[in-house]
Design an enzyme around this catalytic site. Structure first.
Site, PDB file in Angstrom:
ATOM      1  N   ASP A 106      10.701 -55.353  30.888  1.00  0.00           N
ATOM      2  CA  ASP A 106       9.668 -54.521  31.516  1.00  0.00           C
ATOM      3  C   ASP A 106      10.357 -53.354  32.210  1.00  0.00           C
ATOM      4  OD1 ASP A 106      10.545 -55.975  33.803  1.00  0.00           O
ATOM      5  OD2 ASP A 106       8.723 -57.193  33.851  1.00  0.00           O
TER       6      ASP A 106
ATOM      7  N   GLU B 292      13.043 -60.402  28.287  1.00  0.00           N
ATOM      8  CA  GLU B 292      11.952 -60.277  29.279  1.00  0.00           C
ATOM      9  C   GLU B 292      11.792 -58.822  29.696  1.00  0.00           C
ATOM     10  OE1 GLU B 292      12.698 -62.830  32.672  1.00  0.00           O
ATOM     11  OE2 GLU B 292      13.584 -64.382  31.428  1.00  0.00           O
TER      12      GLU B 292
ATOM     13  N   ASN C 121      20.759 -66.916  29.328  1.00  0.00           N
ATOM     14  CA  ASN C 121      19.849 -65.799  29.625  1.00  0.00           C
ATOM     15  C   ASN C 121      20.107 -65.300  31.054  1.00  0.00           C
ATOM     16  OD1 ASN C 121      17.425 -64.297  28.772  1.00  0.00           O
ATOM     17  ND2 ASN C 121      16.291 -65.477  30.299  1.00  0.00           N
TER      18      ASN C 121
ATOM     19  N   GLU D 175      20.113 -67.351  34.423  1.00  0.00           N
ATOM     20  CA  GLU D 175      20.545 -66.702  35.669  1.00  0.00           C
ATOM     21  C   GLU D 175      21.666 -67.464  36.373  1.00  0.00           C
ATOM     22  OE1 GLU D 175      16.876 -66.120  37.851  1.00  0.00           O
ATOM     23  OE2 GLU D 175      16.174 -64.607  36.444  1.00  0.00           O
TER      24      GLU D 175
ATOM     25  N   HIS E  90      14.907 -56.409  32.836  1.00  0.00           N
ATOM     26  CA  HIS E  90      13.963 -55.949  33.872  1.00  0.00           C
ATOM     27  C   HIS E  90      14.491 -54.630  34.433  1.00  0.00           C
ATOM     28  CE1 HIS E  90      11.778 -59.694  33.697  1.00  0.00           C
ATOM     29  NE2 HIS E  90      12.884 -60.380  33.916  1.00  0.00           N
TER      30      HIS E  90
HETATM   31  C1  XIL Z   1       8.596 -65.159  36.563  1.00  0.00           C
HETATM   32  C2  XIL Z   1       7.159 -65.289  36.105  1.00  0.00           C
HETATM   33  O1  XIL Z   1       6.819 -64.198  35.300  1.00  0.00           O
HETATM   34  C3  XIL Z   1       6.231 -65.396  37.274  1.00  0.00           C
HETATM   35  O2  XIL Z   1       4.919 -65.658  36.829  1.00  0.00           O
HETATM   36  C4  XIL Z   1       6.680 -66.502  38.198  1.00  0.00           C
HETATM   37  O3  XIL Z   1       5.865 -66.539  39.330  1.00  0.00           O
HETATM   38  C5  XIL Z   1       8.118 -66.287  38.584  1.00  0.00           C
HETATM   39  O4  XIL Z   1       8.915 -66.197  37.416  1.00  0.00           O
HETATM   40  N1  XIL Z   1      13.424 -64.228  35.352  1.00  0.00           N
HETATM   41  C6  XIL Z   1      12.968 -65.224  34.546  1.00  0.00           C
HETATM   42  C7  XIL Z   1      11.526 -65.497  34.441  1.00  0.00           C
HETATM   43  O5  XIL Z   1      13.757 -65.844  33.810  1.00  0.00           O
HETATM   44  O6  XIL Z   1      11.246 -66.834  34.168  1.00  0.00           O
HETATM   45  C8  XIL Z   1      10.803 -65.042  35.682  1.00  0.00           C
HETATM   46  O7  XIL Z   1       9.429 -65.182  35.449  1.00  0.00           O
HETATM   47  C9  XIL Z   1      11.161 -63.620  36.041  1.00  0.00           C
HETATM   48  C10 XIL Z   1      12.633 -63.479  36.291  1.00  0.00           C
END
Ligand code: XIL
Length: 361
Positions: free
Chosen positions: A282, A280, A214, A173, A250
């Site tokens: 969802d 990641e 990432n 990020e 996301h």
């Molecule tokens: C999130 C986790 O899933 C949570 O459990 C935690 O409280 C906060 O972080 N981007 C990322 C992940 O790279 O590491 C994050 O994960 C979500 C956003």
């Protein structure tokens, strides 16, 4: 905390680790009967045939617990996925509660689990602005002191897992949504070259592990994706050892880029000589969800997998949570949820079957 409660906590932690690593091992025959799903076409089998990784995450203590929830989570992970990513287990605050402490117990248990079950592991993450310990975020730091802390962390952590991981998210990020560089403790103290310093150091610590940048909201067309592309191009041209880009993925249901847009964006990164992985994924739904939202969600998940398969060089789709019980969505986006392939009880949603269909099953 007094000595007795600390000891109790340590004992509880040890027995959880034992459960995850062997004690309640889902590989044992008795555990197989606890998993009610008997399926001859798990996702990982289909993914193997397509030469891609299908990943699940865990990152909560549930992974470590014996008993129904933990057993089902581990059984699901090893049945359906050929890759895991480390969730919260390798974040700076988790493994470096103090500068002198390196606590690898959670992450090691996951790596052992993955190795035992023939799964790849994505390490997440070395350099990020969130989930850092107070000793790092607070105080006054010079550029040189911060670089020393960066190198100390990278050398130790990448060195600890040398030869064992399939990917490292070296930086996470780094961009704002408008495509400008994000102000973080790393950038503010070191300067923009913190990115290249981290990659070069990680490559020295483990020359064989693929190294990733990432980020989120870079999956489809837009200013942030263009900046990510320009960044990767600049790093490549400067000879920085970057091997891949992680699209976090996301998404909001019904609001995805099209399959063609996703594939075109993946393809332009691949043309720079890097791999692309969805890291990641969802797809969140406004709560309470309903059948038509879940049908749209299924289509959205299929779009992601199809776009990845469309482009050689996109070689993994990893889910942000295996089931809704471990999803970060409701806690972070109030009013939203239902974002995973499996519901709170591990029951399969239409999205699960859509992913299976997209993988050819
Ligand atoms: C999130 C986790 O899933 C949570 O459990 C935690 O409280 C906060 O972080 N981007 C990322 C992940 O790279 O590491 C994050 O994960 C979500 C956003």
């Amino acid at each position: 905390m007094n000595a007795m409660s600390m000891m109790r906590r340590a004992l509880a932690f040890s027995s959880m680790l034992a459960a995850a690593c062997g004690g309640g091992d889902p590989a044992s025959p008795s555990a197989a009967t606890k998993d009610s799903v008997t399926d001859t076409r798990p996702l990982r089998m289909l993914a193997d045939a397509r030469h891609v990784s299908i990943g699940g995450v865990t990152g909560s203590v549930l992974f470590l617990q014996s008993g129904a929830g933990g057993d089902t989570l581990r059984a699901t992970l090893k049945r359906e996925f050929n890759m895991v990513w480390s969730g919260n287990f390798l974040k700076f605050a988790t493994i470096r509660p103090t500068r002198a402490t390196f606590d690898y117990r959670l992450a090691d248990s996951m790596v052992t689990f993955a190795t035992t079950n023939g799964m790849k592991v994505r390490g997440h993450t070395l350099v990020w602005h969130n989930q850092n310990p107070a000793w790092l975020t607070q105080g006054t730091w010079t550029r040189d002191q911060t670089i020393a802390a960066l190198y100390e962390h990278v050398d130790a952590v990448v060195g600890h897992y040398r030869g064992k991981l399939a990917a490292w998210d070296v930086v996470n990020e780094v961009l704002n949504d408008d495509g400008t560089m994000r102000s973080t403790l790393w950038r503010d103290r070191i300067g923009d070259d913190y990115i290249e310093l981290a990659f070069r150091r990680a490559a020295a610590a483990d020359p064989s592990v693929p190294l990733y940048y990432n980020d989120y909201n870079i999956e489809g067309p837009g200013a942030k994706a263009d900046s990510a592309y320009a960044l990767v191009k600049r790093l490549k041209n400067a000879g920085v050892p970057i091997d891949g880009v992680g699209f976090q993925g996301h998404f909001v249901v019904g609001k995805l880029p099209t399959r063609a847009q996703l594939a075109a964006n993946i393809a332009r990164f691949v043309a720079l000589g890097v791999k692309v992985e969805f890291t990641e994924v969802d797809v969140r739904v406004a709560l309470p969800s309903n059948a038509s939202a879940l049908a749209q969600q299924a289509q959205d998940y299929a779009t992601i997998v199809q776009a990845c398969l469309d482009v050689p060089g996109c070689d993994a789709v990893e889910m942000a949570s295996v089931f809704d019980g471990e999803s970060w969505v409701p806690g972070t986006f109030p009013g939203w949820g239902d974002a995973s392939l499996l519901d709170m009880t591990f029951a399969r949603k239409p999205a699960y079957f859509a992913v299976r269909g997209a993988l050819g099953g």
